[in-house]
Design a protein around this motif. Structure first.
Motif, PDB file in Angstrom:
ATOM      1  N   GLU A  27       0.781  -1.084  -0.035  1.00 48.84           N
ATOM      2  CA  GLU A  27       0.022  -0.031   0.068  1.00 48.84           C
ATOM      3  C   GLU A  27       0.665   1.207  -0.005  1.00 48.84           C
ATOM      4  O   GLU A  27       0.342   2.400  -0.346  1.00 48.84           O
ATOM      5  CB  GLU A  27      -0.998   0.113   1.290  1.00 48.84           C
ATOM      6  N   LEU A  28       2.128   1.200   0.524  1.00 45.88           N
ATOM      7  CA  LEU A  28       3.190   2.272   0.458  1.00 45.88           C
ATOM      8  C   LEU A  28       4.071   2.508  -0.847  1.00 45.88           C
ATOM      9  O   LEU A  28       5.015   2.976  -0.688  1.00 45.88           O
ATOM     10  CB  LEU A  28       3.970   2.340   1.817  1.00 45.88           C
ATOM     11  N   ALA A  43      10.477  -4.152  -2.668  1.00 48.54           N
ATOM     12  CA  ALA A  43      11.048  -2.783  -3.198  1.00 48.54           C
ATOM     13  C   ALA A  43       9.890  -2.308  -4.192  1.00 48.54           C
ATOM     14  O   ALA A  43       9.086  -2.576  -4.414  1.00 48.54           O
ATOM     15  CB  ALA A  43      11.987  -3.501  -4.238  1.00 48.54           C
ATOM     16  N   ALA A  44      10.272  -1.064  -4.136  1.00 52.28           N
ATOM     17  CA  ALA A  44       9.519   0.113  -4.849  1.00 52.28           C
ATOM     18  C   ALA A  44       9.767  -0.417  -6.432  1.00 52.28           C
ATOM     19  O   ALA A  44      10.671  -0.928  -6.651  1.00 52.28           O
ATOM     20  CB  ALA A  44       9.712   1.525  -4.396  1.00 52.28           C
ATOM     21  N   ASP A  45       9.001   0.542  -7.185  1.00 52.04           N
ATOM     22  CA  ASP A  45       9.361   0.485  -8.836  1.00 52.04           C
ATOM     23  C   ASP A  45      10.630   1.019  -8.835  1.00 52.04           C
ATOM     24  O   ASP A  45      11.089   2.126  -8.266  1.00 52.04           O
ATOM     25  CB  ASP A  45       8.237   1.224  -9.580  1.00 52.04           C
ATOM     26  N   GLY A  46      11.341   0.868 -10.132  1.00 53.58           N
ATOM     27  CA  GLY A  46      12.420   1.627 -10.692  1.00 53.58           C
ATOM     28  C   GLY A  46      13.643   0.404 -10.669  1.00 53.58           C
ATOM     29  O   GLY A  46      13.116  -0.888 -10.439  1.00 53.58           O
ATOM     30  N   GLN A  76      -5.911  13.032   2.611  1.00 55.04           N
ATOM     31  CA  GLN A  76      -6.150  12.947   4.010  1.00 55.04           C
ATOM     32  C   GLN A  76      -6.852  11.270   3.943  1.00 55.04           C
ATOM     33  O   GLN A  76      -6.568  10.388   5.025  1.00 55.04           O
ATOM     34  CB  GLN A  76      -7.352  13.604   4.537  1.00 55.04           C
ATOM     35  N   ALA A  77      -7.375  11.070   2.997  1.00 58.10           N
ATOM     36  CA  ALA A  77      -8.185   9.609   2.759  1.00 58.10           C
ATOM     37  C   ALA A  77      -7.275   8.674   2.933  1.00 58.10           C
ATOM     38  O   ALA A  77      -7.530   7.489   3.418  1.00 58.10           O
ATOM     39  CB  ALA A  77      -8.998   9.698   1.616  1.00 58.10           C
ATOM     40  N   GLU A  78      -6.045   8.913   2.135  1.00 56.24           N
ATOM     41  CA  GLU A  78      -4.990   7.825   2.145  1.00 56.24           C
ATOM     42  C   GLU A  78      -4.308   7.495   3.633  1.00 56.24           C
ATOM     43  O   GLU A  78      -4.028   6.165   3.925  1.00 56.24           O
ATOM     44  CB  GLU A  78      -3.859   8.050   1.473  1.00 56.24           C
TER      45      GLU A  78
END
Length: 126
Positions: A27-28, A43-46, A76-78
């Protein structure tokens, strides 16, 4: 250029902490996994090796402290959605989600993983 590279996190009970992180980290933005026998890596994208990553290992002697890792939210919803994921997966909300007097638009939730490591998810306009 953002110089962030990675986090190497210790937890005192991987069996308890891993299900929490398997729900939270995607989710992060940490959507890819590269696990080994001692490390669980999200890992994140990249392009590797420069892609940001969050690595978790078990250290039975680890004692959480006052360190805090913060993440930006797009709105704020996130922040509210992440707070729900934390509660649903064994984390603890320490404060929020709500506006804090840091700035007029500082909306955050402070929380802990099941092993006591501390985090903040925040959104602010200024």
């Amino acid at each position: 250029m953002n110089k962030f590279s990675h986090i190497d996190l210790r937890v005192n009970d991987l069996a308890i902490a891993l299900p929490f992180y398997e729900k939270l980290l995607p989710e992060l933005g940490f959507t890819r996994t590269f696990h080994s026998s001692n490390w669980r890596v999200f890992a994140a994208d990249g392009e590797l090796p420069s892609a940001a990553y969050f690595a978790i290992t078990e250290d039975r002697e680890h004692k959480p402290n006052a360190n805090l890792i913060g993440f930006w939210a797009s709105d704020q919803a996130e922040v509210d959605r992440i707070a729900e994921i934390v509660v649903q997966n064994g984390g603890t909300i320490n404060d929020g989600p709500r506006l804090f007097p840091i700035s007029p638009t500082y909306y955050a939730v402070y929380f802990e993983d099941p092993c006591g490591n501390k985090y903040e998810m925040l959104h602010r306009l200024n």
